[in-house]
Design an enzyme around this catalytic site. Structure first.
Site, mmCIF file in Angstrom:
data_model
loop_
_atom_site.group_PDB
_atom_site.id
_atom_site.type_symbol
_atom_site.label_atom_id
_atom_site.label_comp_id
_atom_site.label_asym_id
_atom_site.label_seq_id
_atom_site.Cartn_x
_atom_site.Cartn_y
_atom_site.Cartn_z
ATOM 1 N N LEU A 137 -9.745 -5.528 11.937
ATOM 2 C CA LEU A 137 -10.947 -6.178 12.462
ATOM 3 C C LEU A 137 -10.526 -7.228 13.477
ATOM 4 O O LEU A 137 -11.124 -7.377 14.546
ATOM 5 C CB LEU A 137 -11.726 -6.824 11.316
ATOM 6 C CG LEU A 137 -12.141 -5.876 10.191
ATOM 7 C CD1 LEU A 137 -12.914 -6.621 9.111
ATOM 8 C CD2 LEU A 137 -13.001 -4.744 10.735
ATOM 9 N N ARG A 141 0.804 -1.227 0.000
ATOM 10 C CA ARG A 141 0.000 0.000 0.000
ATOM 11 C C ARG A 141 0.834 1.273 0.000
ATOM 12 O O ARG A 141 0.586 2.187 -0.782
ATOM 13 C CB ARG A 141 -0.890 0.028 1.241
ATOM 14 C CG ARG A 141 -2.015 -0.955 1.193
ATOM 15 C CD ARG A 141 -2.856 -0.867 2.445
ATOM 16 N NE ARG A 141 -3.963 -1.821 2.336
ATOM 17 C CZ ARG A 141 -4.854 -2.034 3.277
ATOM 18 N NH1 ARG A 141 -4.793 -1.371 4.414
ATOM 19 N NH2 ARG A 141 -5.826 -2.889 3.105
#
Ligand code: FAD
Ligand code: HEM
Ligand code: HEM
Ligand code: SF4
Ligand code: F3S
Ligand code: FES
Lengths: 251, 637, 235
Positions: B441, B330
């Site tokens: 998460l 990223r």
């Protein structure tokens, strides 16, 4: 460069749940058609704020169509004219230059207006609290693969679980009924083996709570399905009816 | 102040097991005598509140939205990692641990990360038992995919709505406990201050966002699970009300804020399209598997993409990173996009976008294959941008997505302020300088379901807590100052709206402290932020009243806190003179222009202590020790 | 009755299911009634014979009648209650009413209570027309063909003579259309209410409902229409 249009907005303004409300008319000038509907309201609000007025209050959070916060009636259509779309994902390009938009909050006895376009949807939470869960304690879960779930069931359960709890179904239903919302949750859990253990208790408790909250009855108008941004099918209502009947018969 | 991470002894793989045994327990009959305040009902908060209530504690839970189900966690798309090794492809707890430490560019605490990897498997069991409809294979077993360039398939998912389904699972557990009476839920409440009594966090002051009343809530411990501060940049993929208020107010009461400059930028977002845009939308990273990223060779080339011939296109990622191509991590993908756009070769009306082109893969695989893989993403793109990505290349640009920094916590997830626990994105602990996909998460749920239920009990059992009431002077004082702040905002009657200030701040930060940072820029930002703050305190306009639902007023409080916090963020970026993970200092790069870590001087957590209005915050360092993982330079050439 | 099931009887869904079951019973009755009506086309013997058979065992007839009356009453009372409740559930009305549904049956749905009530009023007329009328009296006398003396054709004659009055035929045909509308929504609606959700069958059921509603309207209307067109019975 960007296209712009002018819109006339007739917006419901109401200070609080116990004060009377009325429509006010605002002009939205030179709105970039690439803006989302909520961004258009942002623009109107900045102008209001600069002119010493209170901005239009509306619920919003993710602005991505997933949290279920946003929603209003645009010319009598829940979340506006586009199908399968939340208000935050509706774009100004769906309207034409010169259009007049009547913007109202969800209307339902069970959803009192909090302010302007914001309504109180806590009735939905109370319905889930009545039984929209699997009773399992943290830490007591068996190994995930100990119970296979057929892919078809898992996929269908997902379709039902996709409900974002926005309340558009209630708003669009001529009877302000909440059965699509309740049916979606009942279906999600009834389709999975994990949810089947408590299915009768769940169906009875959730329907009882739904009735207590003051929602209307379903008379199969199917407006809810058409308004639902997640396109939850009315078959979930049929399944709710069956689950409820089953629970009734089983006593 | 010395920062004691309280990491237990022993081999990394046994630390948590031993620690669980060593921790003290609270007698079951005594649990209901403790009141726990949980702020935030995202994955971290909802799972914590539900689990603590199941144990018998009295829980008071708070959130901004009208329902706990709407917390920002709901927006997560991709999935959640777990070291189940269902695919038999060589995954293990150890590998997940290793990947996460390495992915975080060696700026996280080994013991925490190991525990996270260890607990990941329990999370999946828990969620499945709750009825989370994860994707399944035809045999009825759970399906996995590989995510974010991981070499094993360990990501569990529920279509593109994993966060939603996990949150609804945690929310349903929370609802079960609300119905059982163990949790009292306070929606539409905004935490405005933390209340410290006798050196311990003992309560909070909140504003009821419907009627404006200021309420005090006292308890025996406070848990903050209030998410990340990405919205300090104004435009981000975060939900609109995401804020730093809760954690910043706690920082002002003495909690240390760690690594604020560690912010993550996601490379594939829909670009900004105008001045009125309020929010950026993430497009799944998976698009980079089949899309080719390019810009025109010449700067200022305004021809439509179809008219730019092949030899005049620069597939810059494929050119610079032949082995990874469009699949570089990223941060690398993001930085390169910025670089070409800064050179004037960006596309779209603003020049701040690059093409993500599916022409070749459509030719190679056929439209139907592409449609099967990305149909819903293409649809979403078309809805927002009104372009058909099957015909014209998509335009993408990086955007702020996640914040690794947060309140400092020890191994027990307690901050330096006794009684204050911090979970989920709000703490700093597990992701170092860069978070791997599908692991936020995991962290939120590990913290809430499986860590805090143990460590909070230990805190209660090993400390004597005097009873505290919400009428105590400390509460009254905090209420008073909250009211004053609100009155200040309303009394200014200036000319500029909150959003305008927020946008000014965001643009400045994005420019000077975004994808790449340098000393001059950071120093400039440090000069300008106080200027914006100064103007804010004079020229802000907020209409309406304090005693009703007033969204501008809510935003004013949040932006005021962002304006203070931003300075700390920039200061941290300035002090950390190395490049690592999402923090790229132009002064610290390899000859090829890649991030260069400085392990000699910066292998530590920077934890900042608030020193008071107008004073420079005090830096505390927690050294990071790596026993298991070898420090190595990342390379994607 | 246990307190729990009494509570369930107040439940929205159960009451809705009661409407559906009574609606189903009424629909079943209509199907039989329509079949009986078609005997008119076979002439007086067939038709009157059928009627006589029906009346042959009065106990049975009354049993069926009681069932029907109960079904009607329950259907009517429950639907009226539900409709009133539904109006209240909205609270404040919308200034603009819109719809996003692309369904073709919208009109039928919105008018269920009115179409139902119309059928109810019709029933008063209808029962006084036939069931409560003198089936052997002057109203049953028909002169079949030129020069033939009028004969008493019993129920057949009564029906025939009644429909010779165009206004009555008109009213009947109009009500039959209304009834068709009620059924066109009602039949698929009852499937939904009783919990029929098979993905592959639901679209078919919706179409079938429309067709059946139309067939019911045409079927019932065919008798007054036929009589009005033919005017003299084909004896
Ligand atoms: C678009 C997007 C996609 C993502 N996709 C993934 C993914 O695929 N996989 C992955 O692992 N991670 C993903 N992430 C990251 C992940 O979603 C978040 O890091 C995580 O959900 C944070 O959870 P949380 O419980 O810490 O906080 P949140 O879910 O942000 O919850 C914060 C809670 O705190 C409350 N709150 C905040 N401030 C206050 C206050 N002042 N007073 C009272 N209450 C307050 C809010 O109401 C809310 O309930 C994604 C993030 C984004 C933005
Ligand atoms: C022969 C006569 C009738 C037949 C065959 C009939 C049939 C039906 C059927 C099948 C339904 C659908 C039930 C469901 O969706 O669950 C229905 C619904 C309804 N009927 Fe009738 N009905 C008749 C008479 C009446 C009368 C006299 C009324 C007058 C009050 C009436 C009012 C309604 C209403 C309002 C509904 C909709 C109820 C709802 O969906 O909430 N019906 N009917
Ligand atoms: C054109 C259409 C119709 C014709 C020609 C017709 C004809 C008749 C006739 C001849 C009788 C008397 C039967 C007898 O006494 O043996 C009768 C009875 C009756 N009809 Fe109809 N009918 C029509 C439509 C309807 C409709 C639409 C309904 C219902 C809504 C209905 C309900 C009844 C009932 C309830 C009775 C009484 C049955 C009994 O005696 O118990 N009819 N009809
Ligand atoms: S069923 Fe659809 S319309 Fe109703 S609350 Fe859920 S998502 Fe919204
Ligand atoms: S619109 Fe209303 S009537 Fe039933 S089918 Fe949907 S809830
Ligand atoms: S703001 Fe979240 S769905 Fe619209």
């Amino acid at each position: 460069m960007a296209n712009t249009i002018n819109l006339t907005l007739k917006v419901w303004r109401q200070k609080s749940s116990d004060s009377p409300g009325a429509f006010e008319i605002y002009q939205a000038h030179d709105i970039d058609t690439d803006l989302s509907f909520l961004e258009m309201l942002d623009v109107v609000n900045i102008n209001l704020e600069k002119n010493g007025k209170e901005p239009i209050a509306f619920d919003h959070d993710c602005r991505e169509g997933i949290c279920g916060c946003c929603g209003a009636m645009i010319n009598g259509q829940a979340h506006g004219p586009e199908h399968g779309t939340t208000l935050c994902q509706l774009h100004v390009r769906k309207f034409r230059d010169g259009d007049t938009l009547v913007i109202e909050p969800w209307r339902s006895r069970a959803f009192p207006v909090v302010r302007d376009l914001i309504v109180d949807r806590s009735a939905f939470d109370r319905i889930i609290q009545a039984g929209g869960y699997v009773t399992v304690r943290t830490g007591s879960a068996p190994e995930a693969h100990s119970l296979p779930v057929p892919k078809i069931d898992a996929d269908e359960a997902f379709d039902s679980a996709a409900c974002i709890g926005c309340g558009a179904c209630v708003a669009a239903c001529p009877n302000a009924s909440a059965v699509l919302f309740v049916g979606a949750k009942i279906s999600h859990l009834a389709l999975l083996p994990q949810g089947r253990v408590e299915r009768e208790r769940r169906a009875r408790a959730m329907v009882e709570r739904m009735d207590l909250e003051g929602f209307g009855n379903c008379s199969n108008h199917y407006e809810c399905e058409a308004a639902c941004p997640k396109e939850i099918s009315v078959r979930n209502i049929a399944r709710l009816n069956r689950e409820f009947f089953r629970a009734f018969v089983k006593g | 102040m010395t920062l004691d991470s309280k990491v237990p002894g022993g081999p990394v793989s046994e630390k948590w097991t031993r620690h669980k045994f060593d921790m003290k327990l609270v007698n079951p009959a005594n649990k209901r005598k403790f009141t726990v305040i949980v702020v935030g009902t995202g994955l971290a908060g909802a799972s914590a509140a539900a689990s603590l209530s199941e144990l018998g504690y009295q829980v008071k839970a708070f959130c901004l939205q009208d329902s706990p189900r709407r917390a920002h966690s709901i927006a997560a798309q991709g999935g959640i990692n777990a070291a189940k090794n269902y695919q038999n492809d060589g995954d293990s707890v150890y590998r997940l641990f290793y990947d996460t430490v390495k992915g975080g560019d060696y700026r996280s605490r080994e013991a925490n990360v190991y525990r996270l990897a260890e607990l990941s498997v329990n999370i999946i069991d828990q969620c499945v038992a709750q009825g989370v409809p994860f994707a399944r294979e035809y045999g009825g077993m759970l399906d996995n995919r590989s995510f974010g360039g991981a070499q094993v398939s360990r990501t569990f998912y529920a279509r593109g709505q994993t966060g939603q389904q996990l949150l609804l699972g945690a929310y349903s557990a929370l609802c079960k406990e609300i119905a059982a009476g163990g949790v009292k839920m306070f929606p539409r409440r905004e935490m405005l201050d933390l209340v410290v009594v006798g050196g311990r966090a003992r309560g909070i002051v909140v504003r009821n966002m419907v009627d404006g009343s200021i309420e005090s809530h006292a308890g025996d411990a406070v848990i903050l699970a209030t998410g990340g501060y990405g919205n300090v940049f104004y435009l981000s993929t975060n939900a609109k009300p995401c804020n730093v208020t809760a954690t910043w107010r706690a920082a002002r009461k003495g909690a240390l804020f760690a690594n604020p400059c560690f912010t993550q930028i996601h490379p594939t977002c829909i670009p900004v399209h105008g001045d009125c845009q309020s929010k950026l939308t993430l497009m799944s990273e998976s698009l980079r598997n089949d899309g080719r990223i390019w810009v025109p060779n010449k700067s200022g080339d305004k021809r439509p993409p179809g008219q730019i011939p092949e030899q005049e296109r620069d597939y810059y990622l494929e050119r610079k990173y032949p082995s990874f191509g469009n699949l570089v991590p990223r941060d690398v993908a993001s930085r390169n996009a910025k670089e070409v756009c800064d050179k004037g070769r960006g596309v779209g009306s603003t020049g701040m976008a690059v093409y993500l082109d599916f022409r070749d893969s459509i030719q190679r695989l056929g439209r139907s294959t592409i449609e099967a893989r990305y149909g819903n993403l293409f649809q979403m793109y078309e809805k927002i941008v009104d372009d058909d990505p099957y015909q014209v290349p998509m335009m993408i640009y990086p955007a702020i997505h996640y914040t690794m920094g947060g309140l400092w916590v020890d191994y027990n997830l307690m901050s330096n302020l006794p009684g204050l626990h911090v979970l989920g994105e709000a703490n700093f602990s597990d992701h170092g300088a860069n978070r791997l996909g599908a692991s936020a998460l995991m962290q939120g749920l590990a913290d809430g379901y499986f860590v805090i239920p143990y460590t909070l009990g230990h805190y209660f059992a090993s400390n004597r807590l005097d009873p505290v009431k919400a009428e105590a002077p400390e509460f009254k004082e905090a209420e008073q100052s909250a009211r004053q702040r609100i009155q200040k905002f309303l009394s200014l009657k200036g000319k500029k709206t909150v959003d305008e200030f927020h946008r000014d701040l965001g643009l400045l930060l994005w420019d000077k402290c975004g994808m790449s940072r340098n000393q001059a820029g950071l120093e400039e930002a440090l000069r300008k932020i106080p200027e914006i703050r100064e103007e804010f305190s004079k020229n802000l306009v907020v209409n309406g009243s304090a005693d009703s639902l007033n969204q501008s007023l809510e935003k004013a409080g949040r932006v005021a806190d962002f304006l203070e916090f931003a300075e700390l963020l920039v200061l941290d970026a300035l002090e950390r003179k190395e490049s690592c993970g999402g923090h790229f200092r132009e002064e610290s790069q390899t000859e090829e222009g890649e991030a260069l870590r400085d392990d000699v001087n910066f292998c530590h957590v920077s934890a900042w202590e608030w020193a008071g209005e107008g004073k420079k915050p005090i830096l505390h360092k927690e050294p990071l020790v790596f026993d298991e993982v070898h420090l190595a330079q990342r390379s994607y050439k | 009755m246990s307190s729990e099931s009494r509570c369930a009887l107040r439940s929205s869904i159960l009451r809705k299911q009661i409407v559906a079951v009574t609606g189903l019973i009424l629909t079943g009755f209509l199907a039989g009634h329509l079949a009986g009506n078609f005997l008119i086309f076979l002439g007086p013997e067939a038709f009157n014979g059928y009627s006589e058979k029906l009346h042959a065992i009065p106990e049975l007839l009354w049993l069926v009648r009681l069932g029907l009356i109960a079904a009607f009453l329950i259907h009517v009372i429950t639907t009226i209650l539900l409709t009133l409740e539904n109006r209240q559930a909205r609270g404040e009305r919308y200034a603009v009413n819109g719809s996003k549904s692309e369904e073709s049956l919208k009109f039928a749905k919105k008018t269920m209570i009115y179409t139902g009530l119309l059928v109810l009023f019709f029933l008063v007329l209808h029962l006084s027309d036939f069931t409560l009328s003198d089936k052997e009296g002057p109203a049953s006398m028909i002169a079949a063909g030129e020069g033939n003396p009028p004969r008493n054709l019993g129920l057949y004659g009564l029906v025939w003579n009644s429909f010779l009055e165009p206004w009555r035929a008109g009213v009947y045909i109009a009500v039959m259309l209304v009834l068709g509308l009620h059924l066109s929504h009602g039949i698929q609606s009852l499937c939904q209410t009783l919990g029929f959700y098979r993905n592959d069958l639901v679209p078919g059921i919706r179409k079938l409902s429309l067709v059946l509603g139309l067939l019911a309207a045409i079927g019932f209307s065919s008798v007054p229409l036929f009589i009005n067109i033919v005017r003299t019975p084909p004896l």
